[in-house]
Design an enzyme around this catalytic site. Structure first.
Site, PDB file in Angstrom:
ATOM      1  N   ASP A  43      44.429  47.838 -77.414  1.00 22.02           N
ATOM      2  CA  ASP A  43      44.161  49.210 -76.996  1.00 22.02           C
ATOM      3  C   ASP A  43      43.568  49.277 -75.597  1.00 22.02           C
ATOM      4  O   ASP A  43      42.863  48.369 -75.150  1.00 22.02           O
ATOM      5  CB  ASP A  43      43.209  49.883 -77.982  1.00 22.02           C
ATOM      6  CG  ASP A  43      43.889  50.200 -79.305  1.00 22.02           C
ATOM      7  OD1 ASP A  43      45.079  50.546 -79.272  1.00 22.02           O
ATOM      8  OD2 ASP A  43      43.237  50.087 -80.350  1.00 22.02           O
TER       9      ASP A  43
ATOM     10  N   HIS B  30      51.177  46.866 -80.924  1.00 20.90           N
ATOM     11  CA  HIS B  30      50.193  45.919 -81.469  1.00 20.90           C
ATOM     12  C   HIS B  30      50.889  44.883 -82.343  1.00 20.90           C
ATOM     13  O   HIS B  30      50.679  43.679 -82.208  1.00 20.90           O
ATOM     14  CB  HIS B  30      49.188  46.660 -82.358  1.00 20.90           C
ATOM     15  CG  HIS B  30      48.182  47.482 -81.641  1.00 20.90           C
ATOM     16  ND1 HIS B  30      47.420  47.008 -80.606  1.00 20.90           N
ATOM     17  CD2 HIS B  30      47.778  48.768 -81.841  1.00 20.90           C
ATOM     18  CE1 HIS B  30      46.605  47.959 -80.189  1.00 20.90           C
ATOM     19  NE2 HIS B  30      46.794  49.036 -80.914  1.00 20.90           N
TER      20      HIS B  30
ATOM     21  N   HIS C 236      52.883  53.224 -80.610  1.00 19.66           N
ATOM     22  CA  HIS C 236      51.598  52.637 -80.204  1.00 19.66           C
ATOM     23  C   HIS C 236      51.248  51.462 -81.116  1.00 19.66           C
ATOM     24  O   HIS C 236      50.903  50.363 -80.646  1.00 19.66           O
ATOM     25  CB  HIS C 236      50.521  53.720 -80.276  1.00 19.66           C
ATOM     26  CG  HIS C 236      49.129  53.237 -79.994  1.00 19.66           C
ATOM     27  ND1 HIS C 236      48.465  53.498 -78.821  1.00 19.66           N
ATOM     28  CD2 HIS C 236      48.253  52.511 -80.744  1.00 19.66           C
ATOM     29  CE1 HIS C 236      47.265  52.954 -78.853  1.00 19.66           C
ATOM     30  NE2 HIS C 236      47.105  52.358 -80.022  1.00 19.66           N
ATOM     31  N   GLU C 237      51.347  51.666 -82.423  1.00 21.14           N
ATOM     32  CA  GLU C 237      50.989  50.603 -83.367  1.00 21.14           C
ATOM     33  C   GLU C 237      52.028  49.490 -83.384  1.00 21.14           C
ATOM     34  O   GLU C 237      51.705  48.323 -83.596  1.00 21.14           O
ATOM     35  CB  GLU C 237      50.807  51.186 -84.766  1.00 21.14           C
ATOM     36  CG  GLU C 237      49.734  52.269 -84.875  1.00 21.14           C
ATOM     37  CD  GLU C 237      48.361  51.785 -84.438  1.00 21.14           C
ATOM     38  OE1 GLU C 237      48.084  50.568 -84.517  1.00 21.14           O
ATOM     39  OE2 GLU C 237      47.537  52.631 -84.007  1.00 21.14           O
TER      40      GLU C 237
END
Length: 907
Positions: free
Chosen positions: A166, A159, A155-156
């Site tokens: 998000d 980014h 998930h990170e």
């Protein structure tokens, strides 16, 4: 003319590759060079290393499946702090350092705040700065609240690497959909669950009920939360809640929820995360793999003593423009103040050939520092052989029985050297880090390639001594691999050209976070000035140590320095004199993080007329400092300086308001070649730290699960009041952001207007009976400078029509709207008309600005106003709300504001 404007606009749209310091590269679908650094403030725990490895192994498998068998983690370096014990399997780092870390395992921003997040303050599709995990999270103590660490890393990573955002929103957890249902903000809407008020106190849950509708917002009440079902079938999306077992994919064009007020929609023009990822260079340069990838390979690297060799140019050209003496002044500042105790330092001189002037000496006390000062060059002559200088630097390191790996060469040169290219490859393979200080307009640019390839710093200093560029350059070479409490921080850097008997007066603030080993340095060109320094009580300080040969005087205050405003008065004693003052200090207390400033440009190289963005981040530890006055000084090749006030207002170049990152566009290019960035920050009465309720781009907190219709809750997330602010005492800081290079600047001034107004990104709306009030920050004629000619406001009942066909939407009469200067607050009120009469009407609003040359900005973020007949409102069909508050008076206007930033990424 219209065709030309279109060409210019396409040329000007942001080609922002970013200048983050990551060393990651993609090789045959695998990411290499990933660095995970354990912060020196983290207590020693070998289990942490094992948990990091397990996290990466799990993440690599999850990433491979999530990206349709395209990406995986090939090799990862784990950086271990110097203060941890040494074991045989730990190796010395090469180019890896804390500043290059892609993941930082560090203490939480505030005690108990263990949410993972990614530092990300640029536009959609641009790489982030770093991922922040806390030790407690990595050790698995927060899995119930955030899900498995491997999934969270993916998930990170999205980014960090691909610039997506998000797909949830803690500030707007619910929204009113076009279906007239109140929906939880999520992607996709196929994720099922319950909306409930679930409050626990003292270990027991005292409230578990359906959510009521707030009479003001007409959305669910403040304490309402979305609890996902534990058992799901939906596969998207990783950027919503990767902790759901069934979620294994990113939202794509089919599953993406464009209605929800997610940061992804706001920042990425309503595109799904998979659309953004698919448009990345990583994706374009790879194809899906047929076989599963190998497991990641780990390197355990441990910092040890710093090894630095100064390689200083003393060629004939160094006799010009006072260069040799200015170099010596800057090198003395580095040796006396900047370089840390315990470091090994040597020195090499070079001209047509090179010689070792001091083998490596370990700095234990001031005596070693003074001994090194004796090795500085005293005369300039000969040619320039950069490769000879570097090779002698390597030899000095070998003579002390150290490996070249991880050592640092500080190379300063002012001359061209056609042979410098011959050793580029050797330098790259050496494992050494090359810091390049380019002095004057003719410094060899081949060294820049060495610096970039080895992870070193590239800094430019002009011949204008009053800009203090050389001393700033050496001051920027404090180690980044030690605890912040040991680093030398620059509090002041200032210079002036003066006539005889003129004064340079000023103040410097010693705040309570610094004050240890404070160092005042005064330099001049011709004659010793009169120097007066007063502490905060007006008491004059002791005698400065004067070095007449180097034309400098310094005062070193060991131990603690009195906190407050120090005053200096320096009087020139010669005509055409150049005076400078530099003040450095260290943290006063190892347990209290000092205030720091980090400065950078968004790109290291740029081609006219594309704009650049200046960034300056002010932190105390990991907490942002708000309300500071931040000024950027951008010095061109020949010393001309552009001054820019940087802003943290969430408008223009600044992506997020109140995140401690101050930004501004830079477009006033003077000439081709290198430029250097310096930032000064001053915190006065308005400066505060903001105890953020949450950082941007943090992992979704799982409040609990719905299992067989019942909620199994997690402990509530530790929260701070979003508005809680702590006043910061006054402070001053100076930071060097390094050099960047601009090309294709025309030799003669261009009279064409090449810069459109910046995009409005903070449009907001409120309702007042039958009127709609708009507010936004004014853009400028050239991005965020000047004043626009007019605003075009349009409304539509379709958000995508307004985005894709803005010129065809209904235009609002703005005859009475007179634009203000850039960065002013604009307001405008209008009555919507010509809208269809349905039970519920969504009105979407956006703005475009036009400058005096008829260049138009990009369309603003879009706000939404929902007008509906309340008695026909349909609540959540799965979990209806039967509270008495849900039938307010008929025909009531309701406003739901969604901020959408439309970032058009043009390639």
């Amino acid at each position: 003319m219209g065709l030309f404007r279109s060409f210019v606009f396409l040329l000007m749209l942001y080609l922002l590759q970013g200048s983050n310091t990551s060393l990651v590269r993609l090789n045959n679908n695998g990411y290499e060079g990933i660095i995970i650094a354990i912060d020196p403030a983290v207590p020693e725990d070998e289990t942490l290393i094992e948990k990091i490895q397990n996290m990466v192994i799990d993440a690599s498998t999850y990433l491979f499946e999530a990206t349709e068998k395209r990406f995986f983690f090939k090799n990862v370096s784990i950086l271990i702090p110097e203060n941890w014990k040494s074991i045989t399997q730990y190796k010395r780092p090469k180019h890896e350092s804390y500043k290059h870390a892609d993941v930082r395992v560090a203490p939480p921003t505030l005690p108990g705040r263990d949410e993972p997040y990614t530092k990300q303050f640029t536009a959609c599709e641009e790489k982030g700065e770093y991922i922040h995990f806390t030790p407690d999270f990595v050790l698995g103590n927060k899995q119930n609240e955030f899900g498995p660490s491997g999934r969270l890393l993916v998930h990170e990573w999205a980014h960090l690497r691909w610039g997506v955002f998000d797909e949830y929103n803690d500030d707007e957890p619910f929204y009113r959909a076009k279906s007239r249902k109140i929906e939880a903000t999520r992607c996709s809407t196929s994720i099922t669950g319950l909306n409930r008020v679930y409050m626990c106190e003292g270990g027991s849950c005292v409230t578990n009920r359906e959510c009521r509708i707030d009479s003001k917002t007409k959305l669910y009440e403040k304490n309402c939360q979305f609890f996902p079902d534990k058992d799901q079938t939906e596969k998207t999306s990783i950027m919503f809640m990767q902790g759901i077992d069934s979620v294994t994919e990113f939202c794509n064009e089919k599953s993406h929820n464009q209605e929800a007020p997610t940061l992804q929609n706001k920042m990425c023009n309503y595109r799904s995360t998979w659309e953004v990822i698919s448009n990345s260079e990583d994706f374009k340069n790879t194809t899906a793999m047929l076989a599963p990838p190998p497991p990641p390979v780990f390197s355990l690297l441990k910092f040890s003593e710093r090894i630095v060799c100064l390689v200083l140019d003393k060629s004939g050209s160094m006799a010009a423009s006072n260069r040799l003496n200015r170099m010596n002044q800057a090198a003395q500042h580095f040796l006396l103040q900047t370089v840390e105790n315990g470091s090994w330092v040597g020195m090499v001189h070079f001209d047509s050939s090179a010689s070792i002037k001091s083998n490596l000496i370990q700095i234990i006390s001031s005596s070693e520092r003074r001994k090194l000062l004796e090795s500085l060059p005293t005369a300039a002559s000969g040619g320039t052989s950069i490769c000879s200088g570097i090779e002698s630097g390597f030899q000095a390191i070998r003579n002390a029985d150290f490996r070249i790996d991880g050592s640092e060469i500080v190379l300063l040169t002012d001359g061209e050297d056609s042979t410098a290219k011959s050793c580029i490859e050797k330098v790259k393979q050496s494992g050494a880090i090359i810091h390049f200080i380019a002095l004057g307009p003719d410094a060899a640019q081949a060294v820049k390639e060495m610096s970039i390839a080895t992870g070193g710093k590239y800094i430019y200093a002009s011949d204008e001594g009053q800009n203090n560029g050389l001393i700033d350059a050496f001051a920027a070479l404090a180690s980044e691999n030690i605890d912040a409490s040991q680093q030398s921080l620059q509090l002041e850097s200032k210079g002036l050209k003066l006539n005889s008997n003129d004064w340079m007066n000023g103040t410097v603030i010693i705040d309570s976070t610094v004050g240890k080993d404070t160092f005042f340095l005064i330099t001049w060109n011709q004659q010793l000035p009169s120097i007066y320094l007063f502490d905060p009580n007006g008491i004059p300080m002791g005698t400065f140590i004067v070095d007449s040969a180097s034309k400098m005087a310094y005062l070193s205050i060991k131990g603690a320095t009195k906190v407050g405003v120090w005053t200096y008065n320096i009087q020139a004693k010669a005509s055409s004199e150049t005076l400078t003052i530099t003040v450095n200090s260290r943290a006063a207390n190892s347990s209290v993080p000092p205030i720091t400033v980090n400065a950078k440009m968004n790109k290291d190289t740029n081609s006219y007329p594309s704009p650049l963005i200046v960034y300056a981040e002010i932190l105390q530890g990991y907490l942002p400092i708000l309300g500071a006055n931040v000024t950027a000084f951008i010095e061109s090749k020949f010393g001309e300086t552009e001054v820019l006030e940087l802003l943290d207002n969430g408008a223009g170049a600044d992506s997020f308001k109140n995140d401690g990152v101050y930004s501004r566009y830079f477009t006033t290019y003077k000439e081709n070649g290198p430029y250097n960035l310096k930032v000064r920050a001053h915190g006065g009465e308005n400066a505060v730290t903001w105890n953020l309720r949450h950082p941007l781009n943090r992992a979704a907190y799982i409040p609990g699960w719905v299992v067989d219709g019942n909620i199994e809750g997690n402990p509530p997330r530790p929260e701070n009041d979003e508005d809680t602010q702590t006043n910061v005492e006054s402070f001053t800081r100076v930071a060097t952001g390094g050099a960047f290079v601009v090309s294709n600047v025309p030799q003669s001034p261009s009279f064409l207007d090449l810069f459109p107004p910046s995009q409005i990104t903070d449009l907001e709306a409120t309702s007042n009976e039958d009127e709609i009030n708009l507010t936004w920050t004014a853009p400028g004629d050239d991005f965020d400078v000047g004043k626009v000619q007019e605003y075009i406001i349009r409304i539509s009942e379709s958000i995508l029509d307004l985005r894709d066909n803005f010129d065809d939407a209904l235009q609002v009469n703005t005859t009475a709207l007179l634009p203000k200067e850039a960065n002013s607050k604009e307001t405008f009120t209008f009555k919507p008309g010509n809208i269809s009469e349905e039970n519920e009407t969504h009105i979407f609003i956006a703005i475009q600005s036009v400058d005096k040359s008829n260049l138009t900005s990009k369309v603003s973020n879009i706000v939404q106003v929902a007008l509906f007949v309340q008695e026909d409102y349909i609540p959540d069909e799965i979990h209806p709300d039967t509270s008495p508050d849900k039938n307010p008076p008929k025909n009531e206007f309701v406003l739901s504001i969604f901020w959408y930033k439309l970032i058009f990424c043009i390639h």
